[in-house]
Design a protein around this motif. Structure first.
Motif, short mmCIF file in Angstrom:
data_model
loop_
_atom_site.label_atom_id
_atom_site.label_comp_id
_atom_site.label_asym_id
_atom_site.label_seq_id
_atom_site.Cartn_x
_atom_site.Cartn_y
_atom_site.Cartn_z
N GLN A 1 5.93 -0.85 3.12
CA GLN A 1 5.66 -2.24 3.57
C GLN A 1 7.14 -3.13 3.60
O GLN A 1 6.97 -3.80 4.62
CB GLN A 1 4.73 -2.86 2.59
CG GLN A 1 3.50 -2.20 2.70
CD GLN A 1 3.39 -0.95 1.53
OE1 GLN A 1 4.29 -0.83 0.87
NE2 GLN A 1 2.15 -0.23 1.59
N ARG A 27 7.13 -6.34 7.38
CA ARG A 27 6.35 -7.47 7.69
C ARG A 27 6.00 -8.49 6.24
O ARG A 27 4.92 -8.24 5.60
CB ARG A 27 4.99 -7.02 8.45
CG ARG A 27 5.20 -6.32 9.49
CD ARG A 27 4.04 -5.78 10.13
NE ARG A 27 2.96 -6.86 10.52
CZ ARG A 27 1.75 -6.84 10.18
NH1 ARG A 27 1.12 -6.03 9.36
NH2 ARG A 27 0.91 -7.85 10.48
N VAL A 29 5.66 -11.55 3.82
CA VAL A 29 5.12 -13.01 3.68
C VAL A 29 6.12 -13.65 2.90
O VAL A 29 6.29 -14.72 3.34
CB VAL A 29 3.78 -12.70 3.19
CG1 VAL A 29 3.03 -14.05 2.77
CG2 VAL A 29 2.75 -11.84 3.85
N THR A 100 6.01 -9.96 -1.00
CA THR A 100 4.39 -9.85 -0.66
C THR A 100 4.60 -9.55 0.85
O THR A 100 5.29 -10.45 1.54
CB THR A 100 3.66 -11.32 -0.72
OG1 THR A 100 3.46 -11.40 -2.03
CG2 THR A 100 2.07 -10.90 -0.25
N ALA A 101 3.73 -8.43 1.31
CA ALA A 101 4.12 -8.25 2.90
C ALA A 101 2.61 -8.14 3.39
O ALA A 101 1.52 -7.76 2.65
CB ALA A 101 4.69 -6.86 2.97
N TYR A 102 2.43 -8.11 4.71
CA TYR A 102 1.22 -8.09 5.33
C TYR A 102 0.96 -6.55 5.20
O TYR A 102 1.85 -5.43 5.34
CB TYR A 102 1.52 -8.23 6.88
CG TYR A 102 1.80 -9.97 7.31
CD1 TYR A 102 2.92 -10.16 7.24
CD2 TYR A 102 0.59 -10.73 6.89
CE1 TYR A 102 2.98 -11.80 7.75
CE2 TYR A 102 0.98 -12.18 6.99
CZ TYR A 102 1.83 -12.54 7.30
OH TYR A 102 2.15 -13.94 7.56
N TYR A 103 -0.27 -6.29 5.17
CA TYR A 103 -1.06 -4.70 4.72
C TYR A 103 -2.14 -4.76 5.71
O TYR A 103 -3.25 -5.22 5.35
CB TYR A 103 -1.01 -4.30 3.48
CG TYR A 103 -1.38 -2.88 3.48
CD1 TYR A 103 -2.80 -2.55 2.88
CD2 TYR A 103 -0.52 -2.02 3.50
CE1 TYR A 103 -3.17 -1.39 2.67
CE2 TYR A 103 -0.97 -0.53 3.32
CZ TYR A 103 -2.33 -0.33 2.97
OH TYR A 103 -2.62 1.10 2.76
N LEU A 105 -4.69 -6.64 7.57
CA LEU A 105 -5.26 -7.90 7.54
C LEU A 105 -5.36 -8.68 6.22
O LEU A 105 -5.56 -9.84 5.95
CB LEU A 105 -6.43 -8.25 8.00
CG LEU A 105 -6.93 -7.61 9.51
CD1 LEU A 105 -8.30 -8.13 9.77
CD2 LEU A 105 -6.15 -8.53 10.33
N ARG A 106 -4.45 -7.93 5.19
CA ARG A 106 -4.46 -8.09 3.71
C ARG A 106 -2.74 -8.44 3.48
O ARG A 106 -1.92 -8.07 4.03
CB ARG A 106 -4.93 -7.25 3.14
CG ARG A 106 -6.37 -6.93 3.06
CD ARG A 106 -6.82 -5.73 2.54
NE ARG A 106 -6.47 -5.69 0.93
CZ ARG A 106 -6.87 -4.78 0.23
NH1 ARG A 106 -7.41 -3.39 0.81
NH2 ARG A 106 -6.43 -4.88 -1.03
N HIS A 107 -2.72 -9.20 2.31
CA HIS A 107 -1.42 -9.16 1.79
C HIS A 107 -1.24 -8.47 0.60
O HIS A 107 -1.93 -8.20 -0.21
CB HIS A 107 -1.19 -10.65 1.21
CG HIS A 107 -0.92 -11.68 2.47
ND1 HIS A 107 -1.06 -12.92 2.11
CD2 HIS A 107 -0.99 -11.60 3.59
CE1 HIS A 107 -0.88 -13.57 3.33
NE2 HIS A 107 -0.84 -12.79 4.19
N SER A 109 1.28 -7.44 -2.71
CA SER A 109 2.53 -7.86 -3.56
C SER A 109 3.02 -6.33 -4.24
O SER A 109 2.30 -5.87 -4.66
CB SER A 109 2.36 -8.75 -4.45
OG SER A 109 1.91 -9.93 -3.65
#
Length: 123
Positions: A1, A27, A29, A100-103, A105-107, A109
């Protein structure tokens, strides 16, 4: 991620300087704390310095006054300026980030590590 890519290691003479850079890719956050660790042969990995997104920095006692950590939040980068290098600074240096990254549609950490860069200081 999140991928951390370090650069800037190599060989330096005692008393010299070297600058390490680390780019956080992916990606992302947000990134909370970024830091540098090092591991010498036969020793445990140790924290050298870290810095919050607000710019608050902490240092290992043995590098205070010689090393300076900084970061560019816009570029998701962290730097370590190392001056007055000593042979005992020889180690593999690792970049670290609590991010924290986009996974999907979720975040998600987590704590991420770079691949390490060798720093060798000759006497």
């Amino acid at each position: 991620q999140v991928q951390l890519v370090e650069s800037g290691g190599g060989l330096a003479q005692a008393g010299g300087s070297m600058r390490l850079s680390c780019a956080a890719l992916g990606r992302i956050v947000s990134i909370n704390v970024m830091g540098w660790y090092r591991q010498a042969p036969g020793k445990e990995r140790e924290l050298i310095a870290n810095i919050t997104s607000g710019g608050s920095a902490n240092y290992k006692d043995s590098v205070k006054g010689r090393f300076t950590i900084s970061r560019d939040n816009a570029k998701n980068m962290v730097y370590l300026q190392m001056n007055s290098l000593k042979p005992e600074d020889t180690a593999v240096y690792y970049c670290n980030a609590e991010a924290t990254a986009y996974y999907g549609l979720r975040h998600l950490s987590g704590k991420y590590w770079g691949q390490g860069t060798q720093v060798t200081v000759s006497s």
